[in-house]
Design a protein around this motif. Sequence first.
Motif, PDB file in Angstrom:
ATOM      1  N   LEU A   1       1.005  -1.170   0.092  1.00 40.26           N
ATOM      2  CA  LEU A   1      -0.035  -0.139   0.295  1.00 40.26           C
ATOM      3  C   LEU A   1       0.763   1.204  -0.092  1.00 40.26           C
ATOM      4  N   ILE A   2       1.717   1.098   0.914  1.00 38.15           N
ATOM      5  CA  ILE A   2       2.763   2.360   0.894  1.00 38.15           C
ATOM      6  C   ILE A   2       3.511   2.524  -0.689  1.00 38.15           C
ATOM      7  N   ARG A   3       3.959   1.316  -1.047  1.00 42.98           N
ATOM      8  CA  ARG A   3       4.461   1.621  -2.554  1.00 42.98           C
ATOM      9  C   ARG A   3       3.504   2.220  -3.439  1.00 42.98           C
ATOM     10  N   LEU A   4       2.391   1.701  -3.270  1.00 45.81           N
ATOM     11  CA  LEU A   4       1.456   2.216  -4.444  1.00 45.81           C
ATOM     12  C   LEU A   4       1.081   3.878  -4.194  1.00 45.81           C
ATOM     13  N   ILE A   5       0.977   4.204  -2.951  1.00 45.75           N
ATOM     14  CA  ILE A   5       0.696   5.670  -2.461  1.00 45.75           C
ATOM     15  C   ILE A   5       1.910   6.609  -3.091  1.00 45.75           C
ATOM     16  N   SER A   6       3.148   5.988  -3.003  1.00 43.70           N
ATOM     17  CA  SER A   6       4.505   6.655  -3.573  1.00 43.70           C
ATOM     18  C   SER A   6       4.353   6.815  -4.995  1.00 43.70           C
ATOM     19  N   GLY A   7       3.810   5.945  -5.675  1.00 45.09           N
ATOM     20  CA  GLY A   7       3.913   6.012  -7.050  1.00 45.09           C
ATOM     21  C   GLY A   7       4.962   5.024  -7.588  1.00 45.09           C
ATOM     22  N   SER A   8       5.861   4.061  -6.666  1.00 45.16           N
ATOM     23  CA  SER A   8       6.833   3.101  -7.171  1.00 45.16           C
ATOM     24  C   SER A   8       6.264   2.186  -7.764  1.00 45.16           C
ATOM     25  N   GLU A   9       4.926   1.657  -7.447  1.00 47.04           N
ATOM     26  CA  GLU A   9       4.441   0.588  -8.165  1.00 47.04           C
ATOM     27  C   GLU A   9       2.881   1.233  -8.347  1.00 47.04           C
ATOM     28  N   LEU A  10       2.596   0.476  -9.606  1.00 48.91           N
ATOM     29  CA  LEU A  10       0.948   0.902  -9.956  1.00 48.91           C
ATOM     30  C   LEU A  10      -0.150   0.005  -9.497  1.00 48.91           C
ATOM     31  N   PRO A  11      -1.167   0.295  -9.487  1.00 47.80           N
ATOM     32  CA  PRO A  11      -2.291  -0.457  -9.042  1.00 47.80           C
ATOM     33  C   PRO A  11      -2.587  -1.260  -9.972  1.00 47.80           C
ATOM     34  N   THR A  12      -2.959  -2.698 -10.032  1.00 49.84           N
ATOM     35  CA  THR A  12      -3.571  -3.552 -11.071  1.00 49.84           C
ATOM     36  C   THR A  12      -4.976  -2.862 -11.481  1.00 49.84           C
ATOM     37  N   ALA A  13      -5.645  -2.329 -10.687  1.00 48.30           N
ATOM     38  CA  ALA A  13      -6.975  -1.717 -11.214  1.00 48.30           C
ATOM     39  C   ALA A  13      -7.099  -0.593 -10.021  1.00 48.30           C
ATOM     40  N   GLY A  14      -8.245   0.374 -10.327  1.00 54.44           N
ATOM     41  CA  GLY A  14      -8.496   1.448  -9.684  1.00 54.44           C
ATOM     42  C   GLY A  14      -7.660   2.620  -9.997  1.00 54.44           C
ATOM     43  N   GLN A  15      -7.677   3.621  -9.027  1.00 49.09           N
ATOM     44  CA  GLN A  15      -7.143   4.868  -9.253  1.00 49.09           C
ATOM     45  C   GLN A  15      -6.414   5.571  -8.005  1.00 49.09           C
ATOM     46  N   ILE A  16      -5.367   6.011  -7.950  1.00 42.47           N
ATOM     47  CA  ILE A  16      -4.782   7.024  -7.014  1.00 42.47           C
ATOM     48  C   ILE A  16      -4.670   8.276  -7.327  1.00 42.47           C
ATOM     49  N   LYS A  17      -5.514   9.313  -6.531  1.00 37.01           N
ATOM     50  CA  LYS A  17      -5.168  10.904  -6.860  1.00 37.01           C
ATOM     51  C   LYS A  17      -4.227  11.422  -6.020  1.00 37.01           C
ATOM     52  N   ARG A  18      -3.364  12.129  -6.388  1.00 39.54           N
ATOM     53  CA  ARG A  18      -2.499  12.725  -5.318  1.00 39.54           C
ATOM     54  C   ARG A  18      -2.627  14.292  -5.732  1.00 39.54           C
ATOM     55  N   GLY A  19      -2.962  14.820  -4.700  1.00 35.20           N
ATOM     56  CA  GLY A  19      -3.390  16.336  -4.689  1.00 35.20           C
ATOM     57  C   GLY A  19      -2.304  17.077  -3.680  1.00 35.20           C
ATOM     58  N   MET A  20      -1.242  16.217  -3.275  1.00 34.74           N
ATOM     59  CA  MET A  20      -0.020  16.927  -2.581  1.00 34.74           C
ATOM     60  C   MET A  20       1.208  15.988  -3.062  1.00 34.74           C
ATOM     61  N   SER A  21       2.496  16.835  -2.608  1.00 36.72           N
ATOM     62  CA  SER A  21       3.413  15.989  -2.987  1.00 36.72           C
ATOM     63  C   SER A  21       3.794  14.789  -1.996  1.00 36.72           C
ATOM     64  N   VAL A  22       4.079  13.614  -2.382  1.00 34.04           N
ATOM     65  CA  VAL A  22       4.458  12.421  -1.470  1.00 34.04           C
ATOM     66  C   VAL A  22       5.936  11.961  -1.840  1.00 34.04           C
ATOM     67  N   SER A  23       6.517  11.693  -0.402  1.00 37.73           N
ATOM     68  CA  SER A  23       7.707  11.200  -0.100  1.00 37.73           C
ATOM     69  C   SER A  23       7.896   9.702  -1.003  1.00 37.73           C
ATOM     70  N   TRP A  24       8.853   9.239  -1.167  1.00 43.29           N
ATOM     71  CA  TRP A  24       9.208   7.697  -1.419  1.00 43.29           C
ATOM     72  C   TRP A  24       9.083   7.156   0.057  1.00 43.29           C
ATOM     73  N   PRO A  25       8.786   5.759   0.361  1.00 43.58           N
ATOM     74  CA  PRO A  25       9.114   5.378   1.804  1.00 43.58           C
ATOM     75  C   PRO A  25      10.430   5.692   2.368  1.00 43.58           C
ATOM     76  N   LEU A  26      10.433   6.451   3.469  1.00 51.08           N
ATOM     77  CA  LEU A  26      11.570   6.815   4.246  1.00 51.08           C
ATOM     78  C   LEU A  26      12.527   5.684   4.322  1.00 51.08           C
ATOM     79  N   ALA A  27      13.675   6.105   4.356  1.00 49.86           N
ATOM     80  CA  ALA A  27      15.064   5.235   4.562  1.00 49.86           C
ATOM     81  C   ALA A  27      14.926   4.230   3.219  1.00 49.86           C
ATOM     82  N   PHE A  28      14.157   4.170   2.307  1.00 52.65           N
ATOM     83  CA  PHE A  28      13.978   3.295   1.131  1.00 52.65           C
ATOM     84  C   PHE A  28      15.262   3.724   0.173  1.00 52.65           C
TER      85      PHE A  28
END
Length: 218
Positions: free
Chosen positions: A47-74
């Motif tokens: 879930l964290i990777r999907l929110i960050s954009g480092s992976e894409l969902p198989t289905a559905g949509q993620i809308k980001r109205g603010m800037s999002v970090s990568w998973p910290l310390a990744f």
Amino acid sequence: MIELIDVCKKYEVRDGKRLVLDNVNCQIKRGEHIGILGKNGAGKSTLIRLISGSELPTAGQIKRGMSVSWPLAFSGGFQGSLTGLDNLRFVCRVYSASYEKALPFVEEFTGLGNYLREPVKRYSSGMRAKLAFAISMAIDFDCFLIDEVIAVGDSEFQRKCHIELFEKRSDRAMIMVSHDPRMIREHCTRSYVIESGILRYFSDVETAYEYYERPLGN
């Protein structure tokens, strides 16, 4: 605001496809601190990777109205043949951030000294994690994704991480995954529990923990 709409994630496994997240819906507003609970393998880090954009969902949509970090310390996005400073320069370019402004902070915060001028492939895992966390703090994100980040480094470095993230940036949105109940109870105002691919919402952390820690079968 970040909004997940009917998000599904499947992975190919030996005997077919495994559904990790099933029609997940949630919203994270500016300044909210959200805890994500779930057993090992439940899909928290996915879930964290999907929110960050480092992976894409198989289905559905993620809308980001603010800037999002990568998973910290990744540190998986580092180019090993480049130096720590070259990786910093590349990340700053990607996020349209000032390298000149970020450099003094990263040098002081990591304490890596001349190693910043060495290829990252020569770093220990702890050194890479320190660099990744420092770069995350050097760029001005609206929302931080936290996946067990406070386990990085020794106790003094963990204290520095705590001050930078939870004190100096307490007004930012945060989405936290942790097996440490104290961390989520201390820093989060509401929680979700991932179970069998379903993301269950709880308006307060204690109610989420009561559900999460209930005996199996109840």
